[in-house]
Motif scaffolding. Structure first.
Motif, short mmCIF file in Angstrom:
data_model
loop_
_atom_site.label_atom_id
_atom_site.label_comp_id
_atom_site.label_asym_id
_atom_site.label_seq_id
_atom_site.Cartn_x
_atom_site.Cartn_y
_atom_site.Cartn_z
N GLY A 28 0.78 -1.23 0.00
CA GLY A 28 0.00 0.00 0.00
C GLY A 28 0.81 1.28 0.00
N ASN A 29 2.08 1.23 -0.46
CA ASN A 29 2.92 2.44 -0.49
C ASN A 29 2.97 3.12 0.87
OD1 ASN A 29 3.85 2.47 -3.20
ND2 ASN A 29 1.87 3.21 -3.87
N VAL A 32 -2.92 11.35 -6.59
CA VAL A 32 -2.78 10.19 -5.71
C VAL A 32 -4.10 9.98 -4.98
CG1 VAL A 32 -0.31 10.57 -5.43
CG2 VAL A 32 -1.90 11.57 -3.78
N ARG A 33 -4.30 8.76 -4.53
CA ARG A 33 -5.54 8.41 -3.83
C ARG A 33 -5.21 7.54 -2.63
NH1 ARG A 33 -6.94 11.78 -6.78
NH2 ARG A 33 -8.62 11.81 -8.34
N GLY A 88 -6.44 -0.37 -1.97
CA GLY A 88 -5.15 -0.14 -2.63
C GLY A 88 -4.15 0.63 -1.81
N SER A 119 -2.36 5.06 -3.40
CA SER A 119 -2.20 4.78 -4.82
C SER A 119 -1.48 5.93 -5.52
CB SER A 119 -3.58 4.56 -5.46
OG SER A 119 -3.46 4.31 -6.84
N THR A 120 -0.27 5.66 -6.02
CA THR A 120 0.57 6.72 -6.58
C THR A 120 1.16 6.37 -7.94
OG1 THR A 120 2.57 5.86 -5.51
CG2 THR A 120 1.25 7.43 -4.24
N GLY A 121 0.60 5.39 -8.61
CA GLY A 121 1.21 4.87 -9.84
C GLY A 121 1.45 5.93 -10.90
#
Length: 359
Positions: free
Chosen positions: A69-70, A249-250, A255, A258-260
């Motif tokens: 989860g980063n 980002v989310r 997830g 989320s920073t993809g």
């Protein structure tokens, strides 16, 4: 009467004896209680452990893995706010009268001050050869004319805008044209300048334009352009200026952080910065992340934050109603930041940022 008096005296002696016995038993219980109560170094061990954990998280934040989860990037985004746990733990330590917890709190205090103590004092200086400003004007901004007026009041020589919509673009162009005779818009980002511009081109930040992106018409692909590079002609020589708006980002339960899209853009931007031949350059934009985030290591290894070097405070910019993070950045290389500040709200969900730079 004598017998009665004798009986009364006897009863009084028994009461005194019972009271003495009760007092003795109470004293024994108090002595036992005091003897069994943990000392100040043995109380609040849970609080002491939490204080040490807090200090280690801040000290070793770069080693928190991103695989799940980063979490590492999320922790680094919120890193300054970890300091709020210190007064909470201190209150608990004082309430428990725990010497061990108070001593353990020295670790997070020292680490936090080492990381952010330099931001608490005003490092700005008077002067500067050029004033630059950057603002995510907001696609949902209901009053672009007011935003344009506010930005004009900043007196910036170079003004970068992000999240420009087709509808609002004409408004900003009309409002800014007299003060800024030179400007360029590439996709959703633009730069307005009082000084001439040259060698302007879009920068690919790997934003996905959908299936068959390479076959789409040029005007369609341009809508997904979120970064540009240009050269500003100053009386001190050419200055390379980049304007960027990286992916959003989310945070969600499934997830995580989320920073993809943003991370791919940061990598592409880092490659562009590394390839830039002009030794003097400025990066302006909404990077959707803080400079503490490891995702920007490729950029921060070559450029430094104007706010960190010459600002006053943390410079939080988002959200405008209650800023909790500085995701709008001014980064420099080859020039010196003289001052850096956050401008008042304009109607966008971001706050504008500005900096004075000198040679």
């Amino acid at each position: 009467m004598t017998q009665v008096d004798t009986v009364e005296i006897g009863q009084g002696d028994a009461g005194v004896q019972e009271a003495d016995a009760g007092t003795w038993r109470g004293g024994v219980r108090r002595v036992i209680s005091i003897g069994s109560r943990p000392g100040p170094w043995k109380r609040g061990l849970v609080l002491a452990a939490l204080a040490l954990l807090l200090g280690l998280v801040m000290l070793l934040h770069a080693h928190i893995p991103n695989r799940i989860g980063n979490l590492g990037s999320l922790a680094e985004t919120l890193l300054p706010w970890f300091g709020l746990f210190v007064p909470v733990l201190l209150a608990g330590a004082l309430w428990r009268r725990s010497a061990s917890a108070v001593a353990a709190l020295l670790l997070p205090v020292v680490v936090w001050l080492n990381l952010f103590g330099g931001l608490l004092n005003d490092k700005s200086q008077a002067g500067g050869d050029l004033t630059v400003a950057s603002h995510n004007v907001g696609a949902d901004n209901r009053d672009p004319p007011r935003t344009a007026r506010d930005l004009l009041a900043s007196g910036a020589d170079v003004l970068a805008l992000q999240e420009l919509t087709e509808q609002a673009r004409a408004t900003y162009e009309k409002a800014l044209e007299k003060a800024y005779p030179h400007h360029t818009v590439q996709g959703t980002v633009g730069l307005w300048s009082k000084l001439p511009l040259s060698d302007t081109r879009p920068v690919d930040t790997k934003i996905d334009a959908g299936p068959l992106a390479d076959t789409k018409p040029a005007h369609v692909k341009l809508a997904y352009t979120r970064a540009l590079r240009t050269t500003v002609a100053t009386d001190r020589g050419p200055l390379a200026v980049y304007v960027a708006h990286l992916g959003s980002v989310r945070v969600n339960p499934r997830g995580g952080f989320s920073t993809g899209h943003r991370d791919r853009g940061a990598q592409a931007l880092a490659e562009a910065v590394a390839a830039e031949r002009n030794e003097r350059m400025v990066l302006l934009g909404d990077l959707n992340g803080t400079t503490d985030d490891r995702a920007f290591d490729g950029i921060t290894a070559r450029m430094r934050s104007a706010q960190d070097a010459a600002g006053d405070g943390f410079g939080f910019t988002w959200p405008a109603s209650f800023p909790v993070a500085r995701i709008d950045q001014i980064l420099v290389r080859g020039v010196e930041p003289a001052s850096s500040w956050v401008l008042p709200a304009t109607g966008s969900d971001h706050l504008p940022v500005a900096a004075g730079i000198s040679w």
